[in-house]
Design a protein around this motif. Structure first.
Motif, PDB file in Angstrom:
ATOM      1  N   ALA A  72       3.113  -9.941   4.690  1.00 22.24           N
ATOM      2  CA  ALA A  72       3.536  -8.548   4.527  1.00 22.24           C
ATOM      3  C   ALA A  72       3.929  -8.234   3.084  1.00 22.24           C
ATOM      4  CB  ALA A  72       4.698  -8.234   5.459  1.00 22.24           C
ATOM      5  N   ARG A  73       4.270  -9.229   2.305  1.00 22.47           N
ATOM      6  CA  ARG A  73       4.617  -9.001   0.887  1.00 22.47           C
ATOM      7  C   ARG A  73       3.455  -8.404   0.112  1.00 22.47           C
ATOM      8  NH1 ARG A  73       6.943 -14.669  -1.090  1.00 22.47           N
ATOM      9  NH2 ARG A  73       5.096 -15.277   0.037  1.00 22.47           N
ATOM     10  N   ASP A  74       2.242  -8.857   0.409  1.00 22.89           N
ATOM     11  CA  ASP A  74       1.059  -8.448  -0.350  1.00 22.89           C
ATOM     12  C   ASP A  74       0.129  -7.511   0.406  1.00 22.89           C
ATOM     13  OD1 ASP A  74       1.845 -10.178  -2.464  1.00 22.89           O
ATOM     14  OD2 ASP A  74       0.979 -11.870  -1.368  1.00 22.89           O
ATOM     15  N   ASP A  75       0.279  -7.441   1.719  1.00 25.43           N
ATOM     16  CA  ASP A  75      -0.632  -6.631   2.528  1.00 25.43           C
ATOM     17  C   ASP A  75       0.153  -5.822   3.561  1.00 25.43           C
ATOM     18  OD1 ASP A  75      -2.609  -5.582   4.177  1.00 25.43           O
ATOM     19  OD2 ASP A  75      -3.796  -7.430   4.196  1.00 25.43           O
ATOM     20  N   PRO A  76       0.221  -4.514   3.380  1.00 19.62           N
ATOM     21  CA  PRO A  76       0.998  -3.674   4.300  1.00 19.62           C
ATOM     22  C   PRO A  76       0.429  -3.609   5.718  1.00 19.62           C
ATOM     23  CG  PRO A  76      -0.184  -2.309   2.727  1.00 19.62           C
ATOM     24  CD  PRO A  76      -0.381  -3.741   2.304  1.00 19.62           C
ATOM     25  N   ALA A  77      -0.746  -4.171   5.936  1.00 20.64           N
ATOM     26  CA  ALA A  77      -1.327  -4.198   7.280  1.00 20.64           C
ATOM     27  C   ALA A  77      -0.561  -5.147   8.207  1.00 20.64           C
ATOM     28  CB  ALA A  77      -2.798  -4.619   7.215  1.00 20.64           C
ATOM     29  N   TYR A  78       0.220  -6.048   7.612  1.00 22.72           N
ATOM     30  CA  TYR A  78       0.992  -7.008   8.399  1.00 22.72           C
ATOM     31  C   TYR A  78       2.447  -6.569   8.446  1.00 22.72           C
ATOM     32  CZ  TYR A  78      -3.117  -9.879   7.970  1.00 22.72           C
ATOM     33  OH  TYR A  78      -4.407 -10.322   8.041  1.00 22.72           O
ATOM     34  N   PRO A  79       3.027  -6.535   9.646  1.00 27.22           N
ATOM     35  CA  PRO A  79       4.442  -6.174   9.743  1.00 27.22           C
ATOM     36  C   PRO A  79       5.326  -7.298   9.195  1.00 27.22           C
ATOM     37  CG  PRO A  79       3.617  -6.809  11.892  1.00 27.22           C
ATOM     38  CD  PRO A  79       2.434  -6.800  10.958  1.00 27.22           C
ATOM     39  N   ARG A  80       6.395  -6.940   8.503  1.00 23.33           N
ATOM     40  CA  ARG A  80       7.301  -7.940   7.939  1.00 23.33           C
ATOM     41  C   ARG A  80       7.898  -8.801   9.056  1.00 23.33           C
ATOM     42  NH1 ARG A  80      11.487  -6.235   3.520  1.00 23.33           N
ATOM     43  NH2 ARG A  80       9.581  -6.366   2.349  1.00 23.33           N
ATOM     44  N   TYR A  81       8.373  -8.144  10.109  1.00 24.76           N
ATOM     45  CA  TYR A  81       8.932  -8.848  11.266  1.00 24.76           C
ATOM     46  C   TYR A  81       8.120  -8.448  12.487  1.00 24.76           C
ATOM     47  CZ  TYR A  81      12.772  -9.980   8.191  1.00 24.76           C
ATOM     48  OH  TYR A  81      13.514 -10.462   7.146  1.00 24.76           O
ATOM     49  N   PRO A  82       7.051  -9.179  12.813  1.00 23.71           N
ATOM     50  CA  PRO A  82       6.172  -8.792  13.925  1.00 23.71           C
ATOM     51  C   PRO A  82       6.863  -8.881  15.277  1.00 23.71           C
ATOM     52  CG  PRO A  82       5.583 -10.953  13.107  1.00 23.71           C
ATOM     53  CD  PRO A  82       6.635 -10.425  12.188  1.00 23.71           C
TER      54      PRO A  82
END
Length: 68
Positions: A33-43
């Motif tokens: 999530a640090r580099d790609d906003p497609a991934y949630p920080r806390y899924p």
């Protein structure tokens, strides 16, 4: 943190970081999530399918370092 089925793929993922806060709560942080906003920080767990999954080695636990 619990058993593997409770958190799904994250338990084996290279990009997961387990974070505990000062109150003892445990969170699964996705470092993608640090580099790609497609991934949630806390899924939301359990994660059963993830395009960013890469099998990793060990689970890292950071005490009192929950990122908001």
């Amino acid at each position: 943190m619990g058993s593997a089925p409770a958190i799904g793929l994250c338990v084996k993922c290279l990009h997961q970081r387990v974070v505990r806060n000062t109150r003892g709560s445990v969170f699964s942080l996705c470092r993608r999530a640090r580099d790609d906003p497609a991934y949630p920080r806390y899924p939301r767990l359990p994660v059963l399918v993830c395009g960013g999954f890469e099998e990793g080695a060990e689970v890292r636990v950071d005490e009192h370092d929950a990122e908001g």
